[in-house]
Write an enzyme that holds these catalytic residues in place. Structure first.
Site, PDB file in Angstrom:
ATOM      1  N   TYR A 115       6.131  21.099  -7.768  1.00 55.71           N
ATOM      2  CA  TYR A 115       7.037  19.953  -7.581  1.00 55.71           C
ATOM      3  C   TYR A 115       8.501  20.389  -7.505  1.00 55.71           C
ATOM      4  CZ  TYR A 115       3.064  16.944  -7.862  1.00 55.71           C
ATOM      5  OH  TYR A 115       1.875  16.334  -7.576  1.00 55.71           O
ATOM      6  N   GLN A 118       3.845   5.380  -0.383  1.00 54.51           N
ATOM      7  CA  GLN A 118       3.043   6.326  -1.145  1.00 54.51           C
ATOM      8  C   GLN A 118       3.835   7.619  -1.352  1.00 54.51           C
ATOM      9  OE1 GLN A 118      -1.327   6.232   0.313  1.00 54.51           O
ATOM     10  NE2 GLN A 118      -0.123   5.440   2.023  1.00 54.51           N
ATOM     11  N   ASN A 119       4.957   7.704  -0.696  1.00 53.69           N
ATOM     12  CA  ASN A 119       5.748   8.941  -0.743  1.00 53.69           C
ATOM     13  C   ASN A 119       6.551   9.024  -2.041  1.00 53.69           C
ATOM     14  OD1 ASN A 119       4.757   9.346   1.825  1.00 53.69           O
ATOM     15  ND2 ASN A 119       6.594   8.549   2.850  1.00 53.69           N
ATOM     16  N   ASP A 174       9.225  10.986  -2.040  1.00 56.50           N
ATOM     17  CA  ASP A 174      10.590  11.365  -1.649  1.00 56.50           C
ATOM     18  C   ASP A 174      11.512  10.151  -1.743  1.00 56.50           C
ATOM     19  OD1 ASP A 174       9.249  11.322   1.618  1.00 56.50           O
ATOM     20  OD2 ASP A 174      10.828   9.943   0.987  1.00 56.50           O
ATOM     21  N   HIS A 212       3.296   5.931  -5.960  1.00 58.50           N
ATOM     22  CA  HIS A 212       2.868   7.195  -6.564  1.00 58.50           C
ATOM     23  C   HIS A 212       3.997   7.964  -7.221  1.00 58.50           C
ATOM     24  CE1 HIS A 212      -0.795   6.913  -3.697  1.00 58.50           C
ATOM     25  NE2 HIS A 212      -0.948   6.212  -4.783  1.00 58.50           N
ATOM     26  N   GLY A 227       2.394   6.164   9.270  1.00 55.43           N
ATOM     27  CA  GLY A 227       2.232   7.550   8.827  1.00 55.43           C
ATOM     28  C   GLY A 227       1.420   7.746   7.569  1.00 55.43           C
ATOM     29  N   SER A 244      -2.793   8.318   6.246  1.00 66.76           N
ATOM     30  CA  SER A 244      -4.203   8.479   6.624  1.00 66.76           C
ATOM     31  C   SER A 244      -5.064   7.426   5.940  1.00 66.76           C
ATOM     32  CB  SER A 244      -4.683   9.874   6.212  1.00 66.76           C
ATOM     33  OG  SER A 244      -4.581  10.012   4.784  1.00 66.76           O
TER      34      SER A 244
HETATM   35  C1  BV8 Z   1      -6.779   6.072  -9.610  1.00 59.67           C
HETATM   36  C2  BV8 Z   1       1.470  11.789  -5.589  1.00 59.67           C
HETATM   37  C3  BV8 Z   1      -7.948   5.212 -11.480  1.00 59.67           C
HETATM   38  C4  BV8 Z   1       1.300  13.228  -5.835  1.00 59.67           C
HETATM   39  C5  BV8 Z   1      -0.638  11.067  -4.647  1.00 59.67           C
HETATM   40  C6  BV8 Z   1     -11.491   4.111  -5.163  1.00 59.67           C
HETATM   41  C7  BV8 Z   1     -10.716   3.281  -5.954  1.00 59.67           C
HETATM   42  C8  BV8 Z   1      -9.780   3.814  -6.840  1.00 59.67           C
HETATM   43  C9  BV8 Z   1      -9.612   5.207  -6.918  1.00 59.67           C
HETATM   44  C10 BV8 Z   1     -10.392   6.036  -6.137  1.00 59.67           C
HETATM   45  C11 BV8 Z   1     -11.319   5.495  -5.259  1.00 59.67           C
HETATM   46  N1  BV8 Z   1     -11.917   6.528  -4.635  1.00 59.67           N
HETATM   47  C12 BV8 Z   1     -11.387   7.696  -5.066  1.00 59.67           C
HETATM   48  C13 BV8 Z   1     -10.473   7.425  -6.002  1.00 59.67           C
HETATM   49  C14 BV8 Z   1      -9.700   8.441  -6.701  1.00 59.67           C
HETATM   50  C15 BV8 Z   1      -8.410   8.823  -5.997  1.00 59.67           C
HETATM   51  C16 BV8 Z   1      -8.525   8.861  -4.501  1.00 59.67           C
HETATM   52  O1  BV8 Z   1      -8.175   7.920  -3.811  1.00 59.67           O
HETATM   53  N2  BV8 Z   1      -8.992   9.985  -3.994  1.00 59.67           N
HETATM   54  C17 BV8 Z   1      -9.096  10.156  -2.565  1.00 59.67           C
HETATM   55  C18 BV8 Z   1      -8.695  11.585  -2.197  1.00 59.67           C
HETATM   56  C19 BV8 Z   1     -10.512   9.830  -2.135  1.00 59.67           C
HETATM   57  N3  BV8 Z   1      -7.365   7.913  -6.377  1.00 59.67           N
HETATM   58  C20 BV8 Z   1      -6.685   8.160  -7.521  1.00 59.67           C
HETATM   59  O2  BV8 Z   1      -6.949   9.073  -8.266  1.00 59.67           O
HETATM   60  C21 BV8 Z   1      -5.564   7.198  -7.854  1.00 59.67           C
HETATM   61  N4  BV8 Z   1      -5.736   6.777  -9.214  1.00 59.67           N
HETATM   62  O3  BV8 Z   1      -7.619   5.682  -8.859  1.00 59.67           O
HETATM   63  O4  BV8 Z   1      -6.809   5.873 -10.961  1.00 59.67           O
HETATM   64  C22 BV8 Z   1      -7.586   4.786 -12.825  1.00 59.67           C
HETATM   65  C23 BV8 Z   1      -7.537   3.421 -13.109  1.00 59.67           C
HETATM   66  C24 BV8 Z   1      -7.223   3.036 -14.395  1.00 59.67           C
HETATM   67  C25 BV8 Z   1      -6.926   3.999 -15.374  1.00 59.67           C
HETATM   68  C26 BV8 Z   1      -6.944   5.356 -15.059  1.00 59.67           C
HETATM   69  C27 BV8 Z   1      -7.278   5.763 -13.787  1.00 59.67           C
HETATM   70  C28 BV8 Z   1      -4.214   7.871  -7.794  1.00 59.67           C
HETATM   71  C29 BV8 Z   1      -3.958   8.447  -6.444  1.00 59.67           C
HETATM   72  C30 BV8 Z   1      -2.510   8.943  -6.354  1.00 59.67           C
HETATM   73  C31 BV8 Z   1      -2.485  10.426  -6.094  1.00 59.67           C
HETATM   74  N5  BV8 Z   1      -1.125  10.871  -5.838  1.00 59.67           N
HETATM   75  N6  BV8 Z   1       0.628  11.430  -4.460  1.00 59.67           N
HETATM   76  C32 BV8 Z   1       2.106  14.022  -4.858  1.00 59.67           C
HETATM   77  O5  BV8 Z   1       2.729  13.457  -3.956  1.00 59.67           O
HETATM   78  O6  BV8 Z   1       2.111  15.244  -5.045  1.00 59.67           O
HETATM   79  S1  BV8 Z   1      -1.593  10.828  -3.276  1.00 59.67           S
HETATM   80  C33 BV8 Z   1      -0.889  11.508  -1.884  1.00 59.67           C
HETATM   81  O7  BV8 Z   1      -1.851  11.473  -0.831  1.00 59.67           O
HETATM   82  C34 BV8 Z   1       0.226  10.677  -1.343  1.00 59.67           C
HETATM   83  O8  BV8 Z   1       1.010  10.088  -2.310  1.00 59.67           O
HETATM   84  C35 BV8 Z   1      -0.459   9.644  -0.510  1.00 59.67           C
HETATM   85  O9  BV8 Z   1      -0.669   8.468  -1.217  1.00 59.67           O
HETATM   86  C36 BV8 Z   1      -1.806  10.183  -0.307  1.00 59.67           C
HETATM   87  C37 BV8 Z   1      -2.213  10.070   1.123  1.00 59.67           C
HETATM   88  O10 BV8 Z   1      -1.348  10.800   1.837  1.00 59.67           O
HETATM   89  P1  BV8 Z   1      -0.681  10.183   3.153  1.00 59.67           P
HETATM   90  O11 BV8 Z   1       0.659   9.698   2.798  1.00 59.67           O
HETATM   91  O12 BV8 Z   1      -1.567   9.220   3.843  1.00 59.67           O
HETATM   92  O13 BV8 Z   1      -0.564  11.524   3.950  1.00 59.67           O
HETATM   93  P2  BV8 Z   1      -1.698  12.266   4.766  1.00 59.67           P
HETATM   94  O14 BV8 Z   1      -1.256  13.683   4.961  1.00 59.67           O
HETATM   95  O15 BV8 Z   1      -3.042  11.992   4.178  1.00 59.67           O
HETATM   96  O16 BV8 Z   1      -1.634  11.522   6.174  1.00 59.67           O
HETATM   97  C38 BV8 Z   1      -0.449  11.645   6.952  1.00 59.67           C
HETATM   98  C39 BV8 Z   1      -0.575  10.668   8.096  1.00 59.67           C
HETATM   99  O17 BV8 Z   1       0.620  10.755   8.855  1.00 59.67           O
HETATM  100  C40 BV8 Z   1      -1.715  11.031   9.028  1.00 59.67           C
HETATM  101  O18 BV8 Z   1      -2.392   9.839   9.397  1.00 59.67           O
HETATM  102  C41 BV8 Z   1      -0.999  11.664  10.219  1.00 59.67           C
HETATM  103  O19 BV8 Z   1      -1.696  11.444  11.434  1.00 59.67           O
HETATM  104  C42 BV8 Z   1       0.300  10.918  10.210  1.00 59.67           C
HETATM  105  N7  BV8 Z   1       1.418  11.629  10.835  1.00 59.67           N
HETATM  106  C43 BV8 Z   1       1.590  12.967  11.008  1.00 59.67           C
HETATM  107  N8  BV8 Z   1       2.766  13.184  11.659  1.00 59.67           N
HETATM  108  C44 BV8 Z   1       3.331  11.961  11.861  1.00 59.67           C
HETATM  109  C45 BV8 Z   1       2.480  10.983  11.346  1.00 59.67           C
HETATM  110  N9  BV8 Z   1       2.763   9.672  11.392  1.00 59.67           N
HETATM  111  C46 BV8 Z   1       3.921   9.310  11.996  1.00 59.67           C
HETATM  112  N10 BV8 Z   1       4.787  10.194  12.526  1.00 59.67           N
HETATM  113  C47 BV8 Z   1       4.529  11.531  12.481  1.00 59.67           C
HETATM  114  N11 BV8 Z   1       5.405  12.405  13.029  1.00 59.67           N
END
Ligand code: BV8
Length: 231
Positions: A54, A87-88, A90, A105, A171, A173
């Site tokens: 971080y 979700q960012n 930043d 987040h 932006g 997924s």
């Molecule tokens: C929780 C901070 C429970 C850290 C992040 C169902 C229900 C509830 C939970 C779950 C569930 N299934 C699974 C879970 C667990 C988990 C989860 O979702 N896992 C996933 C992987 C399946 N969820 C959790 O753990 C959450 N907590 O559920 O707690 C609970 C309840 C009560 C009590 C205790 C516990 C917490 C999740 C938060 C994790 N932290 N971020 C950090 O930043 O380091 S997540 C992180 O990834 C980001 O914050 C963001 O939210 C997430 C997704 O990322 P995106 O922003 O979408 O980025 P990505 O790279 O994936 O996609 C980029 C997109 O941009 C693409 O589509 C691409 O095509 C596009 N792009 C690229 N270039 C461009 C563009 N778009 C426009 N212009 C461009 N130039």
């Protein structure tokens, strides 16, 4: 009454400012396993690695600027109520001038006690060091929601999306829950637009602008100005 625009953003909107996304080629999760740097267990197991992960992102954030997509969304506040649900971690929406930003987040520019989650401290872009404690003597950690941790702002966000007159998704997924589930709360008949150059998880009845954030947001605002957004 001004239309209420709700914008859900992810890493893609900051990609054009030079910040890595998570799941694109070369993204953050290619370089680091989530389970090594973005879970409570990772922090307990190897706090130095997590703090370094971080600290590197925070010091990079200081060197980049908001892009025209961030700025266009901020300017929209002159004619509409605009709520950014991001979700960012930043601060680019704020630096562009957006005044209503919900960080689902957490925020890179804040630290918190690793024991008392409500003891939060503004740290700007400086590093958090191992051995640096809050006023109650526990190690500071990033004020970021890790996987497996609760998302405190999800209820606030879940109350706002149903009130949207327009929903824009830029932006993300839509792979992380419960954040991704917010898109299902939009009202019937409300126009939904997705801006993303890549294939994204299907958002029912969304109009897709298959472009990057800067070009796509400019196009969307053009449609808005022409009142050309339909559900
Ligand atoms: C929780 C901070 C429970 C850290 C992040 C169902 C229900 C509830 C939970 C779950 C569930 N299934 C699974 C879970 C667990 C988990 C989860 O979702 N896992 C996933 C992987 C399946 N969820 C959790 O753990 C959450 N907590 O559920 O707690 C609970 C309840 C009560 C009590 C205790 C516990 C917490 C999740 C938060 C994790 N932290 N971020 C950090 O930043 O380091 S997540 C992180 O990834 C980001 O914050 C963001 O939210 C997430 C997704 O990322 P995106 O922003 O979408 O980025 P990505 O790279 O994936 O996609 C980029 C997109 O941009 C693409 O589509 C691409 O095509 C596009 N792009 C690229 N270039 C461009 C563009 N778009 C426009 N212009 C461009 N130039």
């Amino acid at each position: 009454m001004k239309d209420h625009i709700v914008v859900l953003t992810g890493a893609g909107i900051s990609a054009e400012s030079g910040l890595s996304t998570f799941r694109d080629n070369g993204g953050l999760w290619e370089k680091h396993s989530v389970y090594d740097v973005a879970t409570p267990a990772a922090f307990a197991r190897n706090p130095e690695l997590v703090l370094r992960f971080y600290n590197e992102r925070r010091s990079q954030l200081k060197t980049v600027q908001p892009n025209s997509a961030h700025r266009a969304l901020a300017t929209l506040e002159q004619s509409h109520r605009v709520t950014i649900i991001t979700q960012n971690v930043d601060d680019l929406h704020e630096r562009a001038g957006s005044s209503e930003v919900i960080h689902l987040h957490g925020e890179l520019t804040k630290a918190r006690s690793s024991k008392w989650a409500d003891h939060i401290y503004d740290i700007g872009y400086r590093p958090i060091e191992l051995g640096e404690h809050c006023e109650f003597g526990t190690q500071l950690r990033p004020h970021v929601v890790w996987f497996g941790e609760e998302v405190p702002m999800i209820e606030v966000a879940a109350d706002i999306v149903p009130a949207a007159d327009l929903l824009l998704i830029v932006g993300t997924s839509l792979q992380v829950y419960p954040a991704a589930g917010l898109v299902d709360l939009v009202g019937a008949g409300v126009p939904v637009t997705v801006i993303d150059p890549g294939e994204t998880a299907g958002v029912s009845r969304a109009h897709v602008i298959r472009k990057g954030a800067c070009e796509g947001v400019a196009e969307w605002i053009g449609c808005l100005a022409r009142n050309d957004l339909t559900d």
